[in-house]
Design a protein around this motif. Sequence first.
Motif, mmCIF file in Angstrom:
data_model
loop_
_atom_site.group_PDB
_atom_site.id
_atom_site.type_symbol
_atom_site.label_atom_id
_atom_site.label_comp_id
_atom_site.label_asym_id
_atom_site.label_seq_id
_atom_site.Cartn_x
_atom_site.Cartn_y
_atom_site.Cartn_z
ATOM 1 N N GLN A 606 0.807 -1.222 0.000
ATOM 2 C CA GLN A 606 0.000 0.000 0.000
ATOM 3 C C GLN A 606 0.838 1.269 0.000
ATOM 4 N N GLN A 607 2.070 1.190 0.451
ATOM 5 C CA GLN A 607 2.913 2.385 0.478
ATOM 6 C C GLN A 607 4.054 2.295 -0.542
ATOM 7 N N ALA A 608 4.953 1.339 -0.338
ATOM 8 C CA ALA A 608 6.154 1.294 -1.172
ATOM 9 C C ALA A 608 5.836 0.957 -2.628
ATOM 10 N N MET A 609 5.062 -0.096 -2.865
ATOM 11 C CA MET A 609 4.775 -0.494 -4.244
ATOM 12 C C MET A 609 3.866 0.500 -4.960
ATOM 13 N N VAL A 610 2.901 1.079 -4.239
ATOM 14 C CA VAL A 610 2.026 2.077 -4.867
ATOM 15 C C VAL A 610 2.847 3.276 -5.330
ATOM 16 N N ASN A 611 3.791 3.725 -4.499
ATOM 17 C CA ASN A 611 4.654 4.834 -4.910
ATOM 18 C C ASN A 611 5.537 4.437 -6.082
ATOM 19 N N TYR A 612 6.033 3.216 -6.081
ATOM 20 C CA TYR A 612 6.841 2.739 -7.207
ATOM 21 C C TYR A 612 5.998 2.714 -8.476
ATOM 22 N N LYS A 614 3.490 4.614 -9.196
ATOM 23 C CA LYS A 614 3.161 5.967 -9.642
ATOM 24 C C LYS A 614 4.378 6.739 -10.157
ATOM 25 N N TYR A 615 5.521 6.565 -9.481
ATOM 26 C CA TYR A 615 6.670 7.415 -9.775
ATOM 27 C C TYR A 615 7.884 6.669 -10.323
ATOM 28 N N GLY A 616 7.934 5.357 -10.141
ATOM 29 C CA GLY A 616 9.149 4.632 -10.462
ATOM 30 C C GLY A 616 10.057 4.548 -9.254
ATOM 31 N N ALA A 617 11.358 4.284 -9.520
ATOM 32 C CA ALA A 617 12.296 4.031 -8.422
ATOM 33 C C ALA A 617 12.512 5.254 -7.539
ATOM 34 N N LYS A 618 12.413 6.470 -8.106
ATOM 35 C CA LYS A 618 12.588 7.695 -7.328
ATOM 36 C C LYS A 618 11.219 8.297 -7.045
ATOM 37 N N SER A 619 10.844 8.314 -5.789
ATOM 38 C CA SER A 619 9.507 8.775 -5.425
ATOM 39 C C SER A 619 9.561 9.507 -4.094
ATOM 40 N N PRO A 620 8.472 10.183 -3.714
ATOM 41 C CA PRO A 620 8.442 10.786 -2.380
ATOM 42 C C PRO A 620 8.702 9.770 -1.277
ATOM 43 N N PHE A 686 8.698 15.263 -8.018
ATOM 44 C CA PHE A 686 8.659 13.877 -8.473
ATOM 45 C C PHE A 686 7.523 13.756 -9.485
ATOM 46 N N THR A 687 7.878 13.426 -10.691
ATOM 47 C CA THR A 687 6.901 13.399 -11.775
ATOM 48 C C THR A 687 6.117 12.100 -11.768
ATOM 49 N N GLU A 688 4.806 12.225 -11.762
ATOM 50 C CA GLU A 688 3.954 11.048 -11.882
ATOM 51 C C GLU A 688 4.104 10.486 -13.293
ATOM 52 N N LEU A 689 4.453 9.221 -13.370
ATOM 53 C CA LEU A 689 4.717 8.605 -14.668
ATOM 54 C C LEU A 689 3.424 8.349 -15.427
ATOM 55 N N ALA A 690 3.457 8.646 -16.691
ATOM 56 C CA ALA A 690 2.303 8.332 -17.532
ATOM 57 C C ALA A 690 2.154 6.817 -17.645
ATOM 58 N N THR A 691 0.924 6.347 -17.562
ATOM 59 C CA THR A 691 0.674 4.911 -17.727
ATOM 60 C C THR A 691 0.497 4.641 -19.221
ATOM 61 N N ASP A 692 1.631 4.670 -19.955
ATOM 62 C CA ASP A 692 1.562 4.585 -21.409
ATOM 63 C C ASP A 692 1.668 3.165 -21.939
ATOM 64 N N GLU A 693 1.862 2.217 -21.031
ATOM 65 C CA GLU A 693 1.873 0.814 -21.432
ATOM 66 C C GLU A 693 1.470 -0.045 -20.234
ATOM 67 N N MET A 895 13.019 -5.982 -2.552
ATOM 68 C CA MET A 895 12.629 -5.036 -1.517
ATOM 69 C C MET A 895 13.499 -3.778 -1.567
ATOM 70 N N GLU A 896 14.760 -3.942 -1.954
ATOM 71 C CA GLU A 896 15.643 -2.787 -2.061
ATOM 72 C C GLU A 896 15.163 -1.829 -3.151
ATOM 73 N N GLU A 897 14.688 -2.389 -4.274
ATOM 74 C CA GLU A 897 14.178 -1.533 -5.352
ATOM 75 C C GLU A 897 12.909 -0.804 -4.915
ATOM 76 N N ILE A 898 12.032 -1.518 -4.219
ATOM 77 C CA ILE A 898 10.749 -0.933 -3.818
ATOM 78 C C ILE A 898 10.940 0.167 -2.784
ATOM 79 N N PHE A 899 11.794 -0.106 -1.800
ATOM 80 C CA PHE A 899 11.944 0.824 -0.678
ATOM 81 C C PHE A 899 13.031 1.876 -0.907
ATOM 82 N N GLY A 900 13.928 1.604 -1.834
ATOM 83 C CA GLY A 900 14.983 2.571 -2.088
ATOM 84 C C GLY A 900 16.118 2.517 -1.087
ATOM 85 N N TYR A 901 16.132 1.490 -0.251
ATOM 86 C CA TYR A 901 17.245 1.303 0.699
ATOM 87 C C TYR A 901 17.393 -0.177 1.013
#
Length: 901
Positions: A606-612, A614-620, A686-693, A895-901
């Motif tokens: 609900q937090q880490a994956m949802v942000n991933y 929406k934004y990709g690896a770099k997110s709020p 942090f730019t919201e990524l377009a859901t282009d695919e 988990m490292e990709e999702i959480f950024g640490y």
Amino acid sequence: GSKNDPADNTGLSHYLEHLMFKGTDRFGTKDYSKEKPLLDKIDNLFEVYRAEKDTNKRKQIYIEIDSISGLAAQHAIPNEYDKMVGVLGAKGTNAYTSNEVTAYINDIPSNQLETWLDIESERFRNPVFRLFHTELETVYEESNMYADRDERKIEEALMAGLFQKHQYGTQTTIGKTEHLKNPSLLAIKKYYSERYLPNNMAICLAGDFNPDVIIKLIDEKFGGMKMKDIKPYIPPVEYPIAQPIVKEVLGPDAESVDIGFRFPGTNTKETDLLEITDMILSNSVAGLIDINLIQEQKVLSAVSFTDIMKDYSIHEISGKSKEGQKLEDVKDLLLSQIEIIKKGEFPDWLIPAIINDFKLNEIKQQESNRARASEMTNAFITETPWTDEVNKIERLSKITKQDVMEFAKKYYGDNYVVVYKRTGVDKNVVRITKPHITPLKVNRTDQSEFLKQITSKEPAIIEPVFIDFSKDMKKLKMKSNIEVFYKENTENKLFNLNYNFDMGSNNNNKLAIALDYLDYLGTSKLTPAQVKQEFYKIGCSLNTYASEDKVSIGLTGLAENMTKGMQLLENILADAQPNEDALKNMVSDMLKTRANNKLNKGVILQQAMVNYGKYGAKSPYTNVLSESELKSLKPEDLLSVIKTLNSYHHHVLYYGLLKSEELVKVLNQLHNVPAQLKSVPPEITFTELATDENKVYVADYNMKQVELIMLSKSVAFSKDIVPAMRLFNEYFGNGMSSIVFQELREAKALAYTARAYYGGVNRKDKSFYISTFIGTQNDKLPEAMKGMKDLIDNMPESNKSFETAKQSVLNQIRTERITKMGILSTYENMKRLGIDYDLRKDVYAKVPSMTFADVKAFEEKYMKNKNFTVLALGKKDQLDINSLQKYGNIKYLSMEEIFGY
């Protein structure tokens, strides 16, 4: 409640709770005379199924049950109960079953009370348990969902240890797996006839109504119910616990330890002493655990709480370990605080402060209809005389320090159960597998005569009350040109004061850390513990909040002590003293919490994956200090953030007793700000990524279910589409009468929880999102995904359901009242969206003229045939990867990709 379940039919009370939403011989059916013979056959077949032991024969019997259920469903009209209460404008329609009670909940407009009583009296008159095998599968899903929750397993182990004879421990509310697999409709009906009786029921009402009128209506509507003798429940007498009972629980979540003590039940002096003892240990501010363990950073977290039940009560103390700390050491630290109570080594002012805290919480609770109704429910179930409930605080205030010491010496020894929750694989989890179920065809066109009668009633109209920000609040100015949003409290003796800043971690990613650090700091005159104690003594609470774009410093409590609370707050912000050891401990605990988050499925999805998504690896969410940056932090780095906070642009929210001119005077005197405020630091974008695919992100987690979220970025925020959006959400994916719920849970039994909505915007520069959720068994993944996607792309049409949704939206707005602090927070929220009025006005003005064509047009434009980012959390080697590949290229995330640490 579940303690009343027969030993050979555990889970029965909970089953019945679900089935009470299915209707009667007058609603939920279009022809009961044709439906009943088929339902009788299903009843009998379940008895045959229950008795049969041969696996293959059981499968054949279930196929027959499924076939006849399909025929019976042709006469059923699903969710008519939800449609009726929806038309009334009900909110929060729900039910729950616990050890002691089954309760049905509604928040009903006051002008619809008589109609609601018509519905409820009919509901309890002659319930018909139709659509049983799909609802049974829903209960299976709920059971599987609980099997993935470590906290549920901890609680069951603790209860089983404390209660080896009583049903509190020998049975669970959800029921044993073998009983869930072998249900008996005849047993459920028998249980209903024995316990759903007027002399075993209560209607607990709180709100705006005339009691004399309502009592007459209840007599009229429910007076036909016949009383019967009820077999009394005689609680087993538990043997004393002579020595600690130790249990181990395994699961993927973070490690913890729980300790439980058993006590006498309600309406005893021991219960009163237990509640005081619990608050001495832990009151979130100044308890022994709060000060000695949390403030001193000796454990990662800890809490104490009670469960006061009719026959017995429980005192549970729980804690989580720091990095490298053994759970056994946490247990010893928790128990050591009880020894302090036995010796009386706690301040004399603490019990009087606890009594004041009880009084404060009572005032807060009395602001809520739900809380008042819950208090009456509890008194009824526990058979507590109402005078005892009303006079509880007066009774508690007579308890002395010596009373508590003697109580602790008598009741706390080696007579406890301890549950160690270890991180690992639980090989004992039994999953209930998917039976053969043919999806039912949902009848959306027919209506029962009873529903028509209900919807044809025209009660006195309640006109909506919209907020007029120019009249319902005031905009003031204090020194330094700071805006103050003001609302006077004319109802009780409480206040709320917030300093709100339009900046957050996106502006400075040390902000949240600094506010956490503040919790461990004292001033030049007060130690950190004394700061907490001083707030508690005066009945005030300091609360801090930091998100990606907002910081709030909140002070609440007794209005008479607001100035004392402000002085204390301002002193801390201006005079916080460095604490090197506290910072080192806090950083260590933060790293441990980060590691624990990677074990928590709720945080992961609900937090880490949802942000991933929406934004990709770099997110709020990933905009945090690295481990090396955390370890290199100095106290002055964070003290600088704390001490300069008031120097940035901010505004003040106030709800309390002070007149506006008095408030400005107090703020000017006490709020420490410079003459010229600084602009907030620039925000990282942090730019919201377009859901282009279409794409699929999969994260591996050891669980029996799979949880799926579908995300799609839509258009930028526009207030113009909000009315259609709200009507669409009500029709399509919000609540039990929505299309998504009916199709995926009621008709296809694919999930316990299924929802979909369009929205999720809190700032004018953000975009709307399509978001769906479904949690289901792994073997249902293909059907669940296909079912959700088909509904999005081919939304079923039902004018009857649409009219229900429309009336529900309008009646909710008519009866909703935003008051008190809610007016100020609504103004603030509207301002963030670039709006200067109550947006509900637009919804109420435009929805009445809308037709289904408008909702369909909304779906066509904003929902249909969109690309999606699918987020899947489940056990990798059990997921149906071939099915997931149909929805996009799969990327496995660590988990490292999702959480950024």
